[in-house]
Design a protein around this motif. Sequence first.
Motif, PDB file in Angstrom:
ATOM      1  N   CYS A  99       0.859  -1.185   0.000  1.00  0.00           N
ATOM      2  CA  CYS A  99       0.000   0.000   0.000  1.00  0.00           C
ATOM      3  C   CYS A  99       0.898   1.238   0.000  1.00  0.00           C
ATOM      4  O   CYS A  99       1.784   1.282   0.819  1.00  0.00           O
ATOM      5  CB  CYS A  99      -0.850   0.012   1.272  1.00  0.00           C
ATOM      6  N   ARG A 205       1.000  -8.571   4.580  1.00  0.00           N
ATOM      7  CA  ARG A 205       0.846  -8.113   5.958  1.00  0.00           C
ATOM      8  C   ARG A 205       0.783  -9.245   6.952  1.00  0.00           C
ATOM      9  O   ARG A 205       0.798  -9.024   8.148  1.00  0.00           O
ATOM     10  CB  ARG A 205      -0.446  -7.321   6.073  1.00  0.00           C
ATOM     11  N   THR A 207      -1.739 -10.850   7.801  1.00  0.00           N
ATOM     12  CA  THR A 207      -2.910 -10.697   8.647  1.00  0.00           C
ATOM     13  C   THR A 207      -4.113 -10.413   7.756  1.00  0.00           C
ATOM     14  O   THR A 207      -3.950  -9.983   6.619  1.00  0.00           O
ATOM     15  CB  THR A 207      -2.740  -9.551   9.656  1.00  0.00           C
TER      16      THR A 207
ATOM     17  N   ASN B  45      -1.261  14.583   1.860  1.00  0.00           N
ATOM     18  CA  ASN B  45      -1.780  13.252   2.112  1.00  0.00           C
ATOM     19  C   ASN B  45      -2.742  13.256   3.299  1.00  0.00           C
ATOM     20  O   ASN B  45      -2.761  14.173   4.093  1.00  0.00           O
ATOM     21  CB  ASN B  45      -0.632  12.300   2.406  1.00  0.00           C
ATOM     22  N   THR B  46      -3.517  12.202   3.354  1.00  0.00           N
ATOM     23  CA  THR B  46      -4.440  12.074   4.478  1.00  0.00           C
ATOM     24  C   THR B  46      -4.138  10.792   5.232  1.00  0.00           C
ATOM     25  O   THR B  46      -3.506   9.876   4.709  1.00  0.00           O
ATOM     26  CB  THR B  46      -5.898  12.021   3.985  1.00  0.00           C
ATOM     27  N   VAL B  66      -7.003  -4.421  10.452  1.00  0.00           N
ATOM     28  CA  VAL B  66      -6.229  -5.497   9.833  1.00  0.00           C
ATOM     29  C   VAL B  66      -5.069  -5.909  10.730  1.00  0.00           C
ATOM     30  O   VAL B  66      -4.501  -6.987  10.551  1.00  0.00           O
ATOM     31  CB  VAL B  66      -5.685  -5.086   8.448  1.00  0.00           C
ATOM     32  N   LEU B  67      -4.705  -5.059  11.661  1.00  0.00           N
ATOM     33  CA  LEU B  67      -3.640  -5.420  12.598  1.00  0.00           C
ATOM     34  C   LEU B  67      -4.243  -6.079  13.834  1.00  0.00           C
ATOM     35  O   LEU B  67      -5.320  -5.716  14.281  1.00  0.00           O
ATOM     36  CB  LEU B  67      -2.867  -4.173  13.026  1.00  0.00           C
ATOM     37  N   ARG B 154      -3.434   5.182  16.229  1.00  0.00           N
ATOM     38  CA  ARG B 154      -2.051   5.536  16.554  1.00  0.00           C
ATOM     39  C   ARG B 154      -1.199   5.323  15.308  1.00  0.00           C
ATOM     40  O   ARG B 154      -1.084   4.207  14.795  1.00  0.00           O
ATOM     41  CB  ARG B 154      -1.558   4.689  17.722  1.00  0.00           C
ATOM     42  N   HIS B 155      -0.603   6.417  14.860  1.00  0.00           N
ATOM     43  CA  HIS B 155       0.030   6.349  13.541  1.00  0.00           C
ATOM     44  C   HIS B 155       1.405   5.694  13.534  1.00  0.00           C
ATOM     45  O   HIS B 155       1.972   5.471  12.476  1.00  0.00           O
ATOM     46  CB  HIS B 155       0.070   7.734  12.919  1.00  0.00           C
ATOM     47  N   ASP B 156       1.931   5.409  14.717  1.00  0.00           N
ATOM     48  CA  ASP B 156       3.162   4.626  14.706  1.00  0.00           C
ATOM     49  C   ASP B 156       2.852   3.160  14.409  1.00  0.00           C
ATOM     50  O   ASP B 156       3.739   2.392  14.052  1.00  0.00           O
ATOM     51  CB  ASP B 156       3.908   4.761  16.039  1.00  0.00           C
ATOM     52  N   LEU B 159      -1.218   1.194   9.449  1.00  0.00           N
ATOM     53  CA  LEU B 159      -0.619   1.012   8.122  1.00  0.00           C
ATOM     54  C   LEU B 159      -1.163   2.016   7.121  1.00  0.00           C
ATOM     55  O   LEU B 159      -0.767   2.030   5.976  1.00  0.00           O
ATOM     56  CB  LEU B 159      -0.917  -0.399   7.612  1.00  0.00           C
ATOM     57  N   ASN B 160      -2.090   2.846   7.589  1.00  0.00           N
ATOM     58  CA  ASN B 160      -2.770   3.795   6.705  1.00  0.00           C
ATOM     59  C   ASN B 160      -3.291   3.091   5.450  1.00  0.00           C
ATOM     60  O   ASN B 160      -2.976   3.479   4.324  1.00  0.00           O
ATOM     61  CB  ASN B 160      -1.853   4.959   6.336  1.00  0.00           C
ATOM     62  N   CYS B 161      -4.074   2.070   5.674  1.00  0.00           N
ATOM     63  CA  CYS B 161      -4.675   1.322   4.565  1.00  0.00           C
ATOM     64  C   CYS B 161      -5.413   2.288   3.637  1.00  0.00           C
ATOM     65  O   CYS B 161      -6.018   3.249   4.092  1.00  0.00           O
ATOM     66  CB  CYS B 161      -5.702   0.320   5.082  1.00  0.00           C
ATOM     67  N   ASN B 162      -5.387   1.981   2.381  1.00  0.00           N
ATOM     68  CA  ASN B 162      -6.106   2.827   1.433  1.00  0.00           C
ATOM     69  C   ASN B 162      -7.585   2.888   1.812  1.00  0.00           C
ATOM     70  O   ASN B 162      -8.217   3.928   1.723  1.00  0.00           O
ATOM     71  CB  ASN B 162      -5.948   2.248   0.029  1.00  0.00           C
ATOM     72  N   GLU B 163      -8.117   1.764   2.219  1.00  0.00           N
ATOM     73  CA  GLU B 163      -9.458   1.763   2.800  1.00  0.00           C
ATOM     74  C   GLU B 163      -9.360   1.144   4.182  1.00  0.00           C
ATOM     75  O   GLU B 163      -9.079  -0.048   4.308  1.00  0.00           O
ATOM     76  CB  GLU B 163     -10.432   0.936   1.953  1.00  0.00           C
ATOM     77  N   ARG B 177     -10.865  10.608   6.934  1.00  0.00           N
ATOM     78  CA  ARG B 177      -9.509  10.947   6.514  1.00  0.00           C
ATOM     79  C   ARG B 177      -9.226  12.353   7.011  1.00  0.00           C
ATOM     80  O   ARG B 177     -10.025  13.262   6.787  1.00  0.00           O
ATOM     81  CB  ARG B 177      -9.402  10.892   4.991  1.00  0.00           C
ATOM     82  N   ALA B 180      -2.594  14.716   6.892  1.00  0.00           N
ATOM     83  CA  ALA B 180      -1.496  14.051   7.576  1.00  0.00           C
ATOM     84  C   ALA B 180      -0.711  15.012   8.455  1.00  0.00           C
ATOM     85  O   ALA B 180       0.028  14.586   9.344  1.00  0.00           O
ATOM     86  CB  ALA B 180      -0.562  13.397   6.555  1.00  0.00           C
TER      87      ALA B 180
END
Lengths: 454, 192
Positions: A99, A205, A207, B45-46, B66-67, B154-156, B159-163, B177, B180
């Motif tokens: 991504c 990923r 996952t 970016n967002t 997803v995480l 938390r941005h650390d 993964l900033n998935c596209n969706e 969104r 950034a």
Amino acid sequence: MSLRRFGIAAFALLAPLWNGGLALAEQRFPPPEFETGYKMPAITTPAPRGLAMEYVDVAVLVTALGVAAWLVHRKRSRRGLIVLSLFSLVYFGFYRKGCICPIGAPQNVAYGLFNPDYAIPVTALAFFLVPLLFSLFSGRTFCSGVCPHGALQDLVLIKPVKVPLWLEQGLSIVPYIFLGAGVLFAATGAGFVICRFDPFIPLFRMTGSFFILCLAGGFLLTSLFVGRPFCRFLCPYGALLRLGSLVSKWRVRITPDYCTQCRLCEQSCPFGAIREPLVATANPAALAPDRRRLGWLLLLLPVLIAVGAWGGSKLSVPASRLHPTVALAEKYLDPKKPAPTPGSATPETLALTRADENAEAILTTAAAVRRKFDVGGWWFGGWVGLVVGLRLVSLSTRTARADFEPDRGSCYACGRCYLACPNERVRVGLLSPAEAAGLNANRAASRVAASART
Amino acid sequence: MSTPAPNHPPVNRRQFFRDGARLAAMTGLGAFLGVAATRSRASQNTVWQIDPSKCVYCGQCATACVLKPSAVKCVQSYEICGYCDLCTGYFVPQPNSLDTGAENQVCPTAAIERKFIEDPYFEYNIDENRCIGCAKCVEGCTRFGNGSFYLQVRHDRCLNCNECSIARVCAGDAFHRVPASEPYVIKTTAHE
Ligand code: SF4
Ligand code: SF4
Ligand code: SF4
Ligand code: SF4
């Protein structure tokens, strides 16, 4: 929901501080005045990945595309492409977690074009445009060594089986339909379906949901025996690259020099992209039935588009349910909706409570989305009709070619066929010219055989 | 040697058509770039973020990301925290006793640290390595307390998935969104 409300109201009575004091003090419990010199910890706000890093991604993309083009057209090196594929798989796949990638980027672009509030990220725009631009010059070089999805499928391919031509040609319209759907759902704000059903990102990923992991496993297993199943039968970006490479300036040439028609390359392409020589018929009368069929098909094209558009408009209502607000509005209006009970709040009942509180706003939004889908459904259906029609047309046109050549659109520029050609082997020093001459004799023999057949 | 084979005339009808189509396609891509670049207002970016005022504590943040564990964590705005002894984000209703016993805690992973500061005040911290973003404490704190606990992406970790997979299923429609450059929605007043 009334029960739930009641519960809250009852609690409000028990906790007079809660609502009563709001006008004066905004906090139910005033912040303490510490006497021991206590210092409040700061809230940490870890920053997202920097924009600078995204430019690095774009730079890597452009460089990798350049290297791929050089490897395909100048160096003619399958081995080099394997190394590049491995790099791309690691960088764009496992390091960048797939991504942003060009495959999903058409959605960002569509979403941005139809929703001015959304700024298309510079990187998404670059990832969308740059590989397409390259395809106009050097064919599908993105697929050959830069795309992590392609790399993964290409590297695990161990025993390619031949896909029957009719199946291949039938299924090859699916990417265009998927692309149309991706654009439709993105433009209406319903979501990014191409990302949602991407089978390889979960692998990068490690996952994902059970369903998507099964899909991933299925595609990976299929890739062992069918060359690039995702690329050939699903990838929406590949659909665009295919169009671009149809008019590309340079094309993949199997032979470095001249084709001796030894047919040795014929089976070397695991993607069925190599086409036989086809001589233009000397007798124009023999082509008359083909011409007539083509004429009919061209007449049929507008009909197909119209039928498709009509069918698409019928699909717009079910399709719009993919938009969360439309789905919520429908559930809210449904007389059989589940009644929220205190203590067992599910996401569904909570959402229904929200719909109850903001019914007007939600119903207005849902109606607006529906209208977008009404229009979008026609366009999508028309697009499907066009794709089917053009596929039929392309099936009944003939392209005369003198040599064995990869089909411009279907060739992933993987470089496998190069070393199948004896002339190429002579060029790189793997075969002596004398041995090649033997193969040329073979060519003469096969020519005799061919003319005996006709 | 890698030059095109001589038996392909460089210019013929097909070649001409191709050159024209390529030129048209390039013009199209250029026009596209122009339109896309002017249509977007902000040139940045967002990232995904939660609007705490819309969160209804549905629990999807813990399960839909997803995480695993989720990139969404509870954040404590100390400024608006009451430092209460009986923290409704920390303790279950009617706790057996006001201590750190697991059976008394709302948090399923005991991710909240309770630290005595001075009588009668306690500081509450989130251990992000333990927090799964389930919003149970957020609900307790926001319904009955000052609302200093709330969820943030938390941005650390994200993964900033596209969706974003949570955004799709968020019961409060709280995910959006955001630019950034301002990636967090930090609460500075209670009950916004
Ligand atoms: S067809 Fe799609 S998935 Fe396959 S290599 Fe090309 S862009 Fe990647
Ligand atoms: S209760 Fe849930 S959201 Fe709150 S700290 Fe624990 S895990 Fe995190
Ligand atoms: S963007 Fe992806 S990683 Fe981030 S919170 Fe959403 S689902 Fe999780
Ligand atoms: S999914 Fe939305 S409503 Fe549910 S806990 Fe997360 S932010 Fe709150």
